[in-house]
Design a protein around this motif. Structure first.
Motif, PDB file in Angstrom:
ATOM      1  N   LEU A 105      -1.552  64.459  72.735  1.00 23.66           N
ATOM      2  CA  LEU A 105      -2.051  63.914  73.897  1.00 23.66           C
ATOM      3  C   LEU A 105      -2.855  65.123  74.777  1.00 23.66           C
ATOM      4  O   LEU A 105      -3.818  64.933  75.496  1.00 23.66           O
ATOM      5  CB  LEU A 105      -0.865  63.411  74.839  1.00 23.66           C
ATOM      6  N   GLY A 106      -2.188  66.217  74.600  1.00 20.19           N
ATOM      7  CA  GLY A 106      -2.840  67.514  75.325  1.00 20.19           C
ATOM      8  C   GLY A 106      -4.355  67.672  74.861  1.00 20.19           C
ATOM      9  O   GLY A 106      -5.248  67.875  75.804  1.00 20.19           O
ATOM     10  N   ASN A 107      -4.583  67.666  73.663  1.00 22.15           N
ATOM     11  CA  ASN A 107      -5.887  67.749  73.125  1.00 22.15           C
ATOM     12  C   ASN A 107      -6.864  66.742  73.706  1.00 22.15           C
ATOM     13  O   ASN A 107      -7.924  66.980  73.912  1.00 22.15           O
ATOM     14  CB  ASN A 107      -5.822  67.746  71.612  1.00 22.15           C
ATOM     15  N   LYS A 108      -6.155  65.310  73.752  1.00 23.25           N
ATOM     16  CA  LYS A 108      -7.146  64.299  74.258  1.00 23.25           C
ATOM     17  C   LYS A 108      -7.261  64.600  75.732  1.00 23.25           C
ATOM     18  O   LYS A 108      -8.524  64.282  76.165  1.00 23.25           O
ATOM     19  CB  LYS A 108      -6.275  62.926  74.139  1.00 23.25           C
ATOM     20  N   LEU A 109      -6.488  65.200  76.478  1.00 27.62           N
ATOM     21  CA  LEU A 109      -6.661  65.107  77.908  1.00 27.62           C
ATOM     22  C   LEU A 109      -7.620  66.672  78.219  1.00 27.62           C
ATOM     23  O   LEU A 109      -7.825  66.582  79.405  1.00 27.62           O
ATOM     24  CB  LEU A 109      -5.262  65.278  78.627  1.00 27.62           C
ATOM     25  N   GLN A 110      -7.453  67.190  77.478  1.00 31.22           N
ATOM     26  CA  GLN A 110      -8.210  68.673  77.540  1.00 31.22           C
ATOM     27  C   GLN A 110      -9.912  68.335  77.816  1.00 31.22           C
ATOM     28  O   GLN A 110     -10.333  68.770  78.776  1.00 31.22           O
ATOM     29  CB  GLN A 110      -8.365  69.435  76.599  1.00 31.22           C
ATOM     30  N   SER A 111     -10.411  67.280  77.339  1.00 28.76           N
ATOM     31  CA  SER A 111     -11.919  67.073  77.339  1.00 28.76           C
ATOM     32  C   SER A 111     -12.043  65.589  77.071  1.00 28.76           C
ATOM     33  O   SER A 111     -11.698  65.112  75.885  1.00 28.76           O
ATOM     34  CB  SER A 111     -12.595  67.568  76.186  1.00 28.76           C
ATOM     35  N   ILE A 112     -12.147  64.773  78.269  1.00 29.89           N
ATOM     36  CA  ILE A 112     -12.434  63.206  78.130  1.00 29.89           C
ATOM     37  C   ILE A 112     -14.002  62.873  78.469  1.00 29.89           C
ATOM     38  O   ILE A 112     -14.428  63.192  79.392  1.00 29.89           O
ATOM     39  CB  ILE A 112     -11.534  62.511  79.248  1.00 29.89           C
ATOM     40  N   ALA A 113     -14.702  62.224  77.347  1.00 24.65           N
ATOM     41  CA  ALA A 113     -15.878  61.907  77.572  1.00 24.65           C
ATOM     42  C   ALA A 113     -15.527  60.197  77.921  1.00 24.65           C
ATOM     43  O   ALA A 113     -15.248  59.421  77.352  1.00 24.65           O
ATOM     44  CB  ALA A 113     -16.728  61.782  76.317  1.00 24.65           C
ATOM     45  N   LEU A 114     -16.163  60.039  79.261  1.00 23.67           N
ATOM     46  CA  LEU A 114     -15.854  58.646  79.862  1.00 23.67           C
ATOM     47  C   LEU A 114     -16.878  57.830  79.622  1.00 23.67           C
ATOM     48  O   LEU A 114     -18.229  58.004  79.728  1.00 23.67           O
ATOM     49  CB  LEU A 114     -15.524  59.083  81.353  1.00 23.67           C
ATOM     50  N   GLN A 115     -16.370  56.522  79.482  1.00 28.19           N
ATOM     51  CA  GLN A 115     -17.155  55.170  79.601  1.00 28.19           C
ATOM     52  C   GLN A 115     -17.838  55.225  81.072  1.00 28.19           C
ATOM     53  O   GLN A 115     -16.959  55.550  82.303  1.00 28.19           O
ATOM     54  CB  GLN A 115     -16.606  54.027  79.109  1.00 28.19           C
ATOM     55  N   PRO A 116     -18.725  54.527  81.205  1.00 23.74           N
ATOM     56  CA  PRO A 116     -19.269  54.272  82.874  1.00 23.74           C
ATOM     57  C   PRO A 116     -18.086  53.578  83.688  1.00 23.74           C
ATOM     58  O   PRO A 116     -17.285  52.635  83.250  1.00 23.74           O
ATOM     59  CB  PRO A 116     -20.330  53.474  82.704  1.00 23.74           C
ATOM     60  N   ILE A 117     -18.179  54.348  84.866  1.00 25.15           N
ATOM     61  CA  ILE A 117     -17.149  53.766  85.899  1.00 25.15           C
ATOM     62  C   ILE A 117     -17.591  53.319  87.223  1.00 25.15           C
ATOM     63  O   ILE A 117     -18.788  54.055  87.661  1.00 25.15           O
ATOM     64  CB  ILE A 117     -16.234  54.786  86.137  1.00 25.15           C
ATOM     65  N   THR A 118     -17.224  52.239  87.851  1.00 24.41           N
ATOM     66  CA  THR A 118     -17.758  51.736  89.151  1.00 24.41           C
ATOM     67  C   THR A 118     -16.506  51.231  89.821  1.00 24.41           C
ATOM     68  O   THR A 118     -15.493  50.792  89.275  1.00 24.41           O
ATOM     69  CB  THR A 118     -18.555  50.355  88.986  1.00 24.41           C
ATOM     70  N   THR A 119     -16.246  52.107  91.039  1.00 18.63           N
ATOM     71  CA  THR A 119     -14.815  51.682  91.852  1.00 18.63           C
ATOM     72  C   THR A 119     -15.501  51.993  93.296  1.00 18.63           C
ATOM     73  O   THR A 119     -16.326  52.974  93.638  1.00 18.63           O
ATOM     74  CB  THR A 119     -13.952  52.662  91.382  1.00 18.63           C
ATOM     75  N   PRO A 120     -14.601  51.349  94.144  1.00 19.17           N
ATOM     76  CA  PRO A 120     -14.670  51.588  95.629  1.00 19.17           C
ATOM     77  C   PRO A 120     -13.779  52.928  95.784  1.00 19.17           C
ATOM     78  O   PRO A 120     -12.730  53.096  95.142  1.00 19.17           O
ATOM     79  CB  PRO A 120     -14.294  50.327  96.265  1.00 19.17           C
ATOM     80  N   VAL A 121     -14.287  53.633  96.802  1.00 18.84           N
ATOM     81  CA  VAL A 121     -13.270  54.712  97.157  1.00 18.84           C
ATOM     82  C   VAL A 121     -13.330  54.541  98.950  1.00 18.84           C
ATOM     83  O   VAL A 121     -14.678  54.561  99.612  1.00 18.84           O
ATOM     84  CB  VAL A 121     -13.672  56.256  96.927  1.00 18.84           C
ATOM     85  N   LEU A 122     -12.194  54.921  99.552  1.00 15.63           N
ATOM     86  CA  LEU A 122     -12.142  54.850 100.956  1.00 15.63           C
ATOM     87  C   LEU A 122     -11.712  56.231 101.701  1.00 15.63           C
ATOM     88  O   LEU A 122     -10.511  56.742 100.948  1.00 15.63           O
ATOM     89  CB  LEU A 122     -11.141  53.694 101.337  1.00 15.63           C
ATOM     90  N   PHE A 123     -12.296  56.664 102.708  1.00 15.68           N
ATOM     91  CA  PHE A 123     -11.845  57.794 103.297  1.00 15.68           C
ATOM     92  C   PHE A 123     -11.156  57.327 104.795  1.00 15.68           C
ATOM     93  O   PHE A 123     -12.382  56.920 105.764  1.00 15.68           O
ATOM     94  CB  PHE A 123     -12.521  58.864 103.304  1.00 15.68           C
ATOM     95  N   ILE A 124      -9.960  57.322 105.423  1.00 21.74           N
ATOM     96  CA  ILE A 124      -9.703  57.042 106.612  1.00 21.74           C
ATOM     97  C   ILE A 124      -8.490  57.729 106.904  1.00 21.74           C
ATOM     98  O   ILE A 124      -7.585  58.030 106.368  1.00 21.74           O
ATOM     99  CB  ILE A 124      -9.275  55.562 106.796  1.00 21.74           C
ATOM    100  N   ARG A 125      -8.684  58.249 108.247  1.00 19.63           N
ATOM    101  CA  ARG A 125      -7.257  58.953 108.736  1.00 19.63           C
ATOM    102  C   ARG A 125      -7.147  60.240 107.984  1.00 19.63           C
ATOM    103  O   ARG A 125      -5.910  60.455 107.655  1.00 19.63           O
ATOM    104  CB  ARG A 125      -6.000  58.177 108.853  1.00 19.63           C
TER     105      ARG A 125
END
Length: 208
Positions: A105-125
């Motif tokens: 698991l540590g080896n997998k988390l060391q380097s992660i090639a991601l598939q495309p991501i679309t997400t909202p993000v909010l910054f408030i207070r």
């Protein structure tokens, strides 16, 4: 500019921005959990920001609001400490033993090639809010949701598919195989960016 101050609303769109350079130019947005050195890829973002000033000309920090949709392509995460510490936590607390192979698991988390991501993000207070998003690569499926404020306080829930923890390996009783169930293991990542704590996220586990 009125007697009570001023307010500015800004709509924007930025296309295919080098995310590493963006984080570098913005000084990692005042946080250290996800830094420029952790990231590569291209970000397209569109949304709206609201800034307010008091009558004396000072920016009202608590009134700053930003929301937008982020699309991340050709993305890669490298050496994110908050993720890489999870296998050690699982091993130290014997969670899901003997099914978990911390080294794999540590080896997998060391380097992660991601598939495309679309997400909202909010910054408030003064707090970033990230809804449930899926981080997928060829050999790893991780979900992430939570908050992080400008004081460095964090509260994330990280879910990892059990089949990603169960890659076949040998132990004292023979080879342990992936049973195909694909259930998630949820870890709560909280505390501060300087002193991160990990706990089994029971609430998220129940919801799923």
């Amino acid at each position: 500019w009125g007697s009570t101050g001023a307010r500015m609303e800004l709509a924007y769109r930025a296309e295919q921005v080098d995310i590493r350079r963006l984080f570098l130019e913005m000084d990692d947005f005042g946080q250290s959990t996800l830094r420029s050195g952790h990231l590569s890829g291209e970000l397209t973002s569109d949304g709206m920001a609201i800034i307010q000033w008091a009558a004396n000309g000072e920016i009202q920090q608590d009134a700053i609001r930003w929301q937008g949709t982020q699309t991340f392509i050709h993305g890669r995460l490298e050496g994110v400490e908050a993720l890489m510490s999870i296998p050690s936590y699982l091993q130290d607390h014997r969670m899901s033993a003997p099914l978990v192979n911390p080294t794999d698991l540590g080896n997998k988390l060391q380097s992660i090639a991601l598939q495309p991501i679309t997400t909202p993000v909010l910054f408030i207070r003064n707090t970033f809010h990230i809804p449930l998003i899926e981080l997928q690569s060829d050999n790893l499926h991780v979900t992430l949701e939570g908050t992080q404020n400008l004081m460095g306080e964090i509260d994330y829930s990280v879910g990892i598919e059990m089949r990603d923890l169960r890659s076949a390996y040998n132990d004292d009783i023979g080879e342990v195989e992936d049973d195909g169930l694909g259930n998630n293991l949820f870890i709560q990542v909280l505390g501060t960016v300087e002193e991160v704590e990990y706990k089994w996220d029971r609430d998220a586990q129940r919801r799923h």
